[in-house]
Design a protein around this motif. Structure first.
Motif, PDB file in Angstrom:
ATOM      1  N   THR A 149       0.780  -1.335   0.084  1.00  0.00           N
ATOM      2  CA  THR A 149       0.123  -0.107   0.036  1.00  0.00           C
ATOM      3  C   THR A 149       0.823   1.227   0.005  1.00  0.00           C
ATOM      4  OG1 THR A 149      -0.040  -0.159   2.513  1.00  0.00           O
ATOM      5  CG2 THR A 149      -2.148  -1.184   1.026  1.00  0.00           C
TER       6      THR A 149
ATOM      7  N   ASN B 143      -8.909   2.683   1.449  1.00  0.00           N
ATOM      8  CA  ASN B 143      -8.832   1.240   0.901  1.00  0.00           C
ATOM      9  C   ASN B 143     -10.347   0.934   0.139  1.00  0.00           C
ATOM     10  OD1 ASN B 143      -6.610   0.363   1.750  1.00  0.00           O
ATOM     11  ND2 ASN B 143      -7.111  -0.481   3.842  1.00  0.00           N
TER      12      ASN B 143
ATOM     13  N   GLY C 236      -7.555   1.710   7.725  1.00  0.00           N
ATOM     14  CA  GLY C 236      -7.149   1.599   6.500  1.00  0.00           C
ATOM     15  C   GLY C 236      -7.772   2.985   5.961  1.00  0.00           C
TER      16      GLY C 236
END
Length: 409
Positions: A95, A114, A175
């Motif tokens: 990521t 995300n 996230g």
């Protein structure tokens, strides 16, 4: 803070959508995790709608695995009232590596989310309005040890414990983040993780050790993830409460509908059928007659459920077919699957092997795309069937059935 009168700054949004989601196999053998449907919409659609609802219209989507499916569905974003620019991550190196790809496009404060999470507009609004230049959207949850846990001291994140591997309660990293462009300097120096990739949590932890202030924002909105394929059922239940149900298709006389039930255009609910919401039925579906659909069920477009069949707490993807007198509970049925008459999927406690790890769960079956099963098939709890497998009539199945397998009784 009154979120209903929120004045949102001119922010850009970044959606990370390049990974496969290997622990959701076999459903991700044919699509990335961001395209798995809950509430009859892909995960990423909820992310885009939440950003758009907060007037974040300029969105950069980092794609990789099965990128064509993502790009074909969302196109340039005009149907979702946003403008989407796609950026390809050729090598799936994590990521942090994915976010660094966005550097040429961002020169002011921005959000990162995300694409494979379920999130609502309230959660995004809270992140937007949170104090601080570096913010982690967090959630109070009891979990199984598969998420990053934040250690907080005096309103600052002091440590991120990645996937502690044991059940615990805590403040989880969702996230989703708010950053300034200074984060790109840290990304260039991102440490390599134990998985051999460059990940955002490790990068943020490096920033903290360098003296950068990172703040948590605990959300009161909706946020959910699906670590494993059976976790889709919980996310589906939450997603069904996020849309206003409408009866757009036909309901024959003698059919009974109770609670929030959505019926898409061109669908028909035949006489004697009994539906109890929350349920979402897509377009051009054929249900019944005398079928029973019980709460927390999503039925995709052009699906068919035969007479006297009962489905509960399940996801049927587009073009799925279930014959007559069948029972399907707590299961995910992939796109273009065909299950014959008198198929029974049992549900209960089970142990499932995923990516070499044994996981305890409670569900019926996970059946990937293009699987065919004949009549009188019995599936034990925890059955996982790979893409294009063929199950013969009268077979009893359990455990893991690999892609392209042929099972005869």
């Amino acid at each position: 803070m009154d979120l209903s009168t929120l004045a949102v700054m001119d922010l850009k949004g970044v959606i990370l959508a390049a990974g496969e989601g290997r622990r959701c196999r076999p459903l991700t053998q044919t699509r990335s995790k961001v395209m798995l449907p809950v509430g009859n919409r892909p995960f990423m659609e909820y992310v885009i709608r939440a950003l758009a609802a907060n007037d974040i219209k300029e969105i950069y989507v980092v794609v990789g695995y099965q990128k064509e499916r993502v790009m074909d569905y969302f196109e340039d974003g005009i149907d979702f009232d946003v403008n989407i620019t796609y950026i390809e991550q050729n090598e799936l190196l994590g990521t942090a590596h994915a976010l660094l790809k966005v550097k040429p496009y961002v020169d002011e404060e921005f959000l990162v989310v995300n694409g494979d999470n379920l999130i609502d507009k309230r959660a995004i609004a809270e992140l937007v309005m949170a104090e601080g230049e570096n913010v982690i959207l967090s959630a109070l949850r009891r979990h199984s040890g598969d998420y990053g846990v934040l250690i907080i001291d005096n309103g600052l994140v002091k440590e991120i414990i990645e996937k502690p591997g044991r059940p615990c309660s805590g403040i989880l990293n969702t996230g989703a983040y708010k950053f300034t462009p200074e984060v790109f300097d840290a990304l260039k120096q991102a440490p390599i993780s134990e998985r051999g990739s460059y990940e955002l949590p490790e990068t943020i932890m490096h920033m903290i050790l360098e003296g950068v202030e990172v703040r948590p924002q605990i959300t009161k909105g909706i946020w959910a993830d699906a670590i494993f394929a059976w976790d889709l059922l919980n996310a589906n239940n939450l997603a069904l409460g996020m849309d206003e149900p409408k009866i757009l298709g036909g309901v024959e006389e003698g059919a009974v509908i109770k609670g929030p039930v959505h019926v898409g255009a061109g669908s028909i609910i035949r006489s004697g059928s009994y539906l109890v919401g929350p349920i979402s039925i897509g377009e051009d579906c054929d249900i019944g007659p005398n079928a029973v659909i019980l709460p927390s069920t999503s039925v995709g477009n052009s699906a068919k459920i035969g007479p006297l069949t009962e489905v509960r707490n399940s996801i049927l993807m587009n073009d799925a077919r279930i014959g007559s007198s069948s029972i399907v509970s707590d299961s995910v049925i992939g796109a273009s699957c065909t299950l014959g008459d008198q198929v029974v999927v049992e549900t209960g406690d089970c142990v499932v092997e995923i990516e070499g790890l044994f996981q305890r769960a409670e569900f019926g079956a996970i059946i990937a795309d293009d699987v065919s099963a004949g009549a009188r098939v019995l599936a034990s709890p925890g059955t996982v069937v790979g893409t294009k497998a063929c199950i013969g009539s009268g077979a009893a199945i359990s455990g893991m059935i690999k892609r392209d397998s042929r099972v005869i009784c």
